[in-house]
Motif scaffolding. Structure first.
Motif, PDB file in Angstrom:
ATOM      1  N   THR A  20       0.811  -1.211   0.000  1.00  0.00           N
ATOM      2  CA  THR A  20       0.000   0.000   0.000  1.00  0.00           C
ATOM      3  C   THR A  20       0.849   1.267   0.000  1.00  0.00           C
ATOM      4  OG1 THR A  20      -0.099   0.029   2.413  1.00  0.00           O
ATOM      5  CG2 THR A  20      -1.846  -1.156   1.254  1.00  0.00           C
ATOM      6  N   ALA A  21       0.251   2.340  -0.477  1.00  0.00           N
ATOM      7  CA  ALA A  21       0.873   3.654  -0.392  1.00  0.00           C
ATOM      8  C   ALA A  21       0.691   4.215   1.013  1.00  0.00           C
ATOM      9  CB  ALA A  21       0.251   4.599  -1.423  1.00  0.00           C
ATOM     10  N   PRO A  22       1.649   4.998   1.508  1.00  0.00           N
ATOM     11  CA  PRO A  22       1.478   5.610   2.830  1.00  0.00           C
ATOM     12  C   PRO A  22       0.346   6.626   2.828  1.00  0.00           C
ATOM     13  CG  PRO A  22       3.418   6.506   1.733  1.00  0.00           C
ATOM     14  CD  PRO A  22       2.923   5.372   0.882  1.00  0.00           C
ATOM     15  N   ASP A  23      -0.335   6.736   3.973  1.00  0.00           N
ATOM     16  CA  ASP A  23      -1.459   7.661   4.096  1.00  0.00           C
ATOM     17  C   ASP A  23      -1.612   8.034   5.569  1.00  0.00           C
ATOM     18  OD1 ASP A  23      -3.656   9.210   3.404  1.00  0.00           O
ATOM     19  OD2 ASP A  23      -4.554   7.669   2.139  1.00  0.00           O
ATOM     20  N   THR A  24      -2.678   8.772   5.876  1.00  0.00           N
ATOM     21  CA  THR A  24      -2.874   9.247   7.243  1.00  0.00           C
ATOM     22  C   THR A  24      -4.148   8.712   7.895  1.00  0.00           C
ATOM     23  OG1 THR A  24      -3.941  11.253   6.412  1.00  0.00           O
ATOM     24  CG2 THR A  24      -1.572  11.361   6.830  1.00  0.00           C
ATOM     25  N   GLU A  25      -4.965   7.968   7.168  1.00  0.00           N
ATOM     26  CA  GLU A  25      -6.177   7.389   7.740  1.00  0.00           C
ATOM     27  C   GLU A  25      -6.561   6.133   6.992  1.00  0.00           C
ATOM     28  OE1 GLU A  25     -10.320   9.175   9.398  1.00  0.00           O
ATOM     29  OE2 GLU A  25     -10.079   9.304   7.222  1.00  0.00           O
ATOM     30  N   PHE A  26      -6.970   5.091   7.746  1.00  0.00           N
ATOM     31  CA  PHE A  26      -7.392   3.817   7.169  1.00  0.00           C
ATOM     32  C   PHE A  26      -8.572   3.279   7.977  1.00  0.00           C
ATOM     33  CE2 PHE A  26      -2.856   4.348   6.630  1.00  0.00           C
ATOM     34  CZ  PHE A  26      -2.594   3.963   5.327  1.00  0.00           C
ATOM     35  N   ALA A  82       6.485   8.326  13.209  1.00  0.00           N
ATOM     36  CA  ALA A  82       5.065   8.615  13.040  1.00  0.00           C
ATOM     37  C   ALA A  82       4.347   8.304  14.355  1.00  0.00           C
ATOM     38  CB  ALA A  82       4.477   7.780  11.917  1.00  0.00           C
ATOM     39  N   VAL A  83       3.290   9.048  14.631  1.00  0.00           N
ATOM     40  CA  VAL A  83       2.481   8.832  15.833  1.00  0.00           C
ATOM     41  C   VAL A  83       1.067   8.469  15.397  1.00  0.00           C
ATOM     42  CG1 VAL A  83       1.619   9.824  17.975  1.00  0.00           C
ATOM     43  CG2 VAL A  83       3.884  10.463  17.142  1.00  0.00           C
ATOM     44  N   VAL A 109      -4.423   2.104  25.447  1.00  0.00           N
ATOM     45  CA  VAL A 109      -3.242   1.441  24.889  1.00  0.00           C
ATOM     46  C   VAL A 109      -3.092   1.755  23.409  1.00  0.00           C
ATOM     47  CG1 VAL A 109      -2.058  -0.772  24.620  1.00  0.00           C
ATOM     48  CG2 VAL A 109      -3.548  -0.396  26.581  1.00  0.00           C
ATOM     49  N   GLY A 110      -4.220   2.010  22.729  1.00  0.00           N
ATOM     50  CA  GLY A 110      -4.164   2.289  21.299  1.00  0.00           C
ATOM     51  C   GLY A 110      -3.833   3.721  20.947  1.00  0.00           C
ATOM     52  N   GLU A 111      -3.577   4.561  21.940  1.00  0.00           N
ATOM     53  CA  GLU A 111      -3.281   5.964  21.687  1.00  0.00           C
ATOM     54  C   GLU A 111      -1.776   6.217  21.645  1.00  0.00           C
ATOM     55  OE1 GLU A 111      -5.229   8.187  24.723  1.00  0.00           O
ATOM     56  OE2 GLU A 111      -7.257   7.642  24.070  1.00  0.00           O
ATOM     57  N   LEU A 168     -15.395  -6.242  14.293  1.00  0.00           N
ATOM     58  CA  LEU A 168     -14.881  -4.944  14.706  1.00  0.00           C
ATOM     59  C   LEU A 168     -14.564  -4.095  13.485  1.00  0.00           C
ATOM     60  CD1 LEU A 168     -12.245  -5.726  17.503  1.00  0.00           C
ATOM     61  CD2 LEU A 168     -14.432  -4.539  17.803  1.00  0.00           C
ATOM     62  N   THR A 169     -14.666  -2.792  13.661  1.00  0.00           N
ATOM     63  CA  THR A 169     -14.125  -1.853  12.696  1.00  0.00           C
ATOM     64  C   THR A 169     -12.927  -1.167  13.347  1.00  0.00           C
ATOM     65  OG1 THR A 169     -16.262  -1.472  11.657  1.00  0.00           O
ATOM     66  CG2 THR A 169     -14.565   0.204  11.320  1.00  0.00           C
ATOM     67  N   VAL A 170     -11.806  -1.178  12.646  1.00  0.00           N
ATOM     68  CA  VAL A 170     -10.579  -0.561  13.141  1.00  0.00           C
ATOM     69  C   VAL A 170     -10.305   0.699  12.334  1.00  0.00           C
ATOM     70  CG1 VAL A 170      -8.083  -0.831  13.442  1.00  0.00           C
ATOM     71  CG2 VAL A 170      -9.613  -2.773  13.851  1.00  0.00           C
ATOM     72  N   ARG A 171     -10.077   1.791  13.035  1.00  0.00           N
ATOM     73  CA  ARG A 171      -9.641   3.019  12.381  1.00  0.00           C
ATOM     74  C   ARG A 171      -8.200   3.305  12.774  1.00  0.00           C
ATOM     75  NH1 ARG A 171     -10.633   9.279  13.937  1.00  0.00           N
ATOM     76  NH2 ARG A 171      -9.929  10.227  11.994  1.00  0.00           N
ATOM     77  N   VAL A 172      -7.335   3.465  11.774  1.00  0.00           N
ATOM     78  CA  VAL A 172      -5.959   3.895  12.001  1.00  0.00           C
ATOM     79  C   VAL A 172      -5.888   5.381  11.667  1.00  0.00           C
ATOM     80  CG1 VAL A 172      -3.557   3.661  11.262  1.00  0.00           C
ATOM     81  CG2 VAL A 172      -4.999   1.612  11.529  1.00  0.00           C
ATOM     82  N   ASN A 173      -5.626   6.180  12.666  1.00  0.00           N
ATOM     83  CA  ASN A 173      -5.573   7.632  12.508  1.00  0.00           C
ATOM     84  C   ASN A 173      -4.155   8.108  12.812  1.00  0.00           C
ATOM     85  OD1 ASN A 173      -6.459  10.345  12.227  1.00  0.00           O
ATOM     86  ND2 ASN A 173      -6.641  10.518  14.443  1.00  0.00           N
ATOM     87  N   VAL A 174      -3.485   8.677  11.818  1.00  0.00           N
ATOM     88  CA  VAL A 174      -2.093   9.091  11.972  1.00  0.00           C
ATOM     89  C   VAL A 174      -2.048  10.544  12.415  1.00  0.00           C
ATOM     90  CG1 VAL A 174       0.173   9.228  10.869  1.00  0.00           C
ATOM     91  CG2 VAL A 174      -1.474   7.486  10.127  1.00  0.00           C
ATOM     92  N   ARG A 175      -1.553  10.765  13.629  1.00  0.00           N
ATOM     93  CA  ARG A 175      -1.465  12.125  14.157  1.00  0.00           C
ATOM     94  C   ARG A 175      -0.287  12.889  13.552  1.00  0.00           C
ATOM     95  NH1 ARG A 175      -2.490  12.309  20.647  1.00  0.00           N
ATOM     96  NH2 ARG A 175      -4.489  11.200  20.737  1.00  0.00           N
TER      97      ARG A 175
END
Length: 500
Positions: free
Chosen positions: A163-169, A194-195, A211-213, A238-245
């Motif tokens: 995948t290409a890098p991004d900030t939300e998945f 990255a955070v 723990v996920g923060e 479950l729905t997982v959201r990856v949010n890149v700060r």
């Protein structure tokens, strides 16, 4: 406007040809006095990230890299995949002040657009990979990672498009059920850390987890995060959201089941009111739809199957109600009933953005295997999938609206042969498993490139099937547009500004 502004315009035009910085939206209409429309040019740089393939000692992994031939590219360019490692030459962390990043031999180095290049590895210590392509190798570059695991959790065939890098998945379809072991793989291609926050949403809404923060992913490194370490709740859907700060990452979910195999779960396309999930195998024995709406409004969805004969409504599964902020699921059984099919979700009333994925099971008893189909974007101008074989690959194409004409090209083989193209007509509202071409005299694996010629939008997916020590395995990858071309705004000097 001053000279600084003119320089900024020129810099913006240059950046627009780089994947990750370019705007994919159509430029705004030109105002009075502006000159030419934006030029559509090949991207000049592409980044791809491949997760670490397996924790199994008996895993065998193949990588296939391919770039389609694109007109208008530079005559030069390079591409390579290297291990994602933060180790320095002296053994210290690459994030330590003053440390120099260790030089790694590339895992793959493509030689020529239009011809696939392959590599392989085995065992449990294969690293994640960071890839960069520029010049003639950048437009449409794709890398497939395919792993065979003969036994244990997730046994079968596991495949993922790097995948290409991004900030939300968004990943609907993950799980912390007792039989599941799911990891979120985060890979950082950049020179700074990255955070990332990982958010979980179950049937009752958000699942609290400190723990996920603030998860730190070091520069040029990859982190697998076990979902069961983020919560004690056992939830099948479950729905997982990856949010890149801060920074960018590549993200994929590895879903391993103790009883029915496993696969990679790719991210759903961005939340939208209508979604298409293409390429359900005709012999699927169990199909489960998982959906989530991130907004504050419930979504009501019409559920239809695009079959070879047209759009049909599955009996007893006509609609799905998705509560705001909660993950909903719907069992569709053997919905395809021996025919090719794709799921089409449309709003029953008002349009509310949702994300969705399918968990697909083939086989019975101890021979069951699992794969996932996320909602995906249309093919657009062009899309490519690598690592195909004449006997183990099935290409499925869906035209949910208008009839479409589509050209499919099989590349040269990784060990020889020449490209071959065929054109297919996909009737509106249908899904077709097309008789995709194979390369003339082809040896090894090859890529398939899908290009709409006319008509409405199309969606596509490819199924790979293989048998490992008597256990049938399969994996499914969707074919969203490859973003190989980008609109570059036209800019020219206006000396009259010097008089202002």
């Amino acid at each position: 406007m001053n000279r600084t502004t003119l320089s900024l315009l020129a810099g913006t035009a240059a950046l627009a040809a780089v994947t990750g910085f370019a705007s994919m939206s159509e430029p705004a209409a030109a105002g009075k006095g502006t000159a030419q429309a934006a030029a559509v040019l090949p991207v000049e740089r592409t980044s791809l990230l491949c997760p670490a393939p397996s924790t199994s000692d008996i895993a065998d992994t193949a990588y296939t890299s391919y770039t389609p031939v694109t007109k208008g590219t530079r005559s030069t360019g390079t591409a390579e995949l290297s291990a994602a490692t933060e180790q320095s030459a002296d053994g210290k962390s690459g994030s330590d002040k003053g440390a120099k990043k260790k030089t790694e031999k590339p895992v793959l180095t493509p030689k020529e657009p239009g011809t696939p290049v392959t590599g392989d590895t085995s065992g449990s210590d294969a690293p994640a990979l960071v890839g960069t392509a520029d010049g003639r190798f950048a437009p449409g570059w794709t890398v497939q990672e395919t792993t065979e695991v003969a036994a244990g959790a997730g046994r079968g065939l596991q495949g993922v498009n790097c995948t290409a890098p991004d900030t939300e998945f968004w990943f609907p379809g993950a799980s912390t059920d007792a039989d599941r072991t799911d990891y979120v793989h985060l890979t950082n291609p950049d020179d700074s850390a990255a955070v990332v926050d990982i958010e979980l949403y179950g049937k009752d809404g958000a699942i609290p987890s400190t723990v996920g923060e603030d998860i730190t992913v070091p520069a040029h490194a990859s982190e697998p995060i076990l979902l069961s370490t983020l919560t004690d709740e056992k939830q099948p859907d479950l729905t997982v959201r990856v949010n890149v700060r801060s920074g960018r990452v590549g993200a994929s979910v590895q879903a391993l089941d103790d009883k029915i195999g496993g696969d990679w779960l790719a991210a759903s396309t961005e939340p939208a009111g209508s979604l298409v999930l293409p390429g359900i195998p005709k012999d699927a024995t169990a199909v489960r739809l998982i959906a989530f709406t991130p907004g504050g409004t419930d979504a009501d969805l019409n559920v239809r199957l695009a079959s070879p004969s047209g759009l049909i409504t599955p009996a007893g599964s006509e609609t799905l109600h998705v509560k705001a902020g909660m993950t909903s699921a719907l069992d569709l059984g053997d919905v395809t009933r021996g025919e090719a099919g794709s799921l089409v979700l449309t709003p029953s009333d008002q349009s509310v953005p949702v994300v969705a994925a399918l968990r697909v099971v083939r086989g019975k008893g101890s021979d069951q295997e699992t794969a996932f189909i996320p909602a995906t974007a249309p093919v657009g101008t062009r899309a490519t999938v690598a690592d195909n074989t004449s006997k183990g690959s099935t290409l499925s194409i869906t035209a949910p609206g208008k009839t479409a004409e589509v050209k499919v090209t099989a590349s040269a083989g990784s060990d020889g042969g020449t490209a071959v193209s065929k054109t297919f007509t996909i009737k509106g509202g249908t899904t077709q498993n097309v008789a995709a071409p194979v390369p003339n005299g082809g040896k090894g694996t090859y890529a398939l490139t899908v290009e709409p010629v006319s008509g409405g939008p199309v969606y596509a997916a490819r199924t790979l099937a293989a048998t490992e020590e008597g256990v049938p395995g399969f994996t499914i990858q969707t074919l969203p547009g490859d973003r190989g071309m980008v609109s570059v705004p036209h800019a020219e000097q206006d000396l009259s500004v010097l008089q202002q």
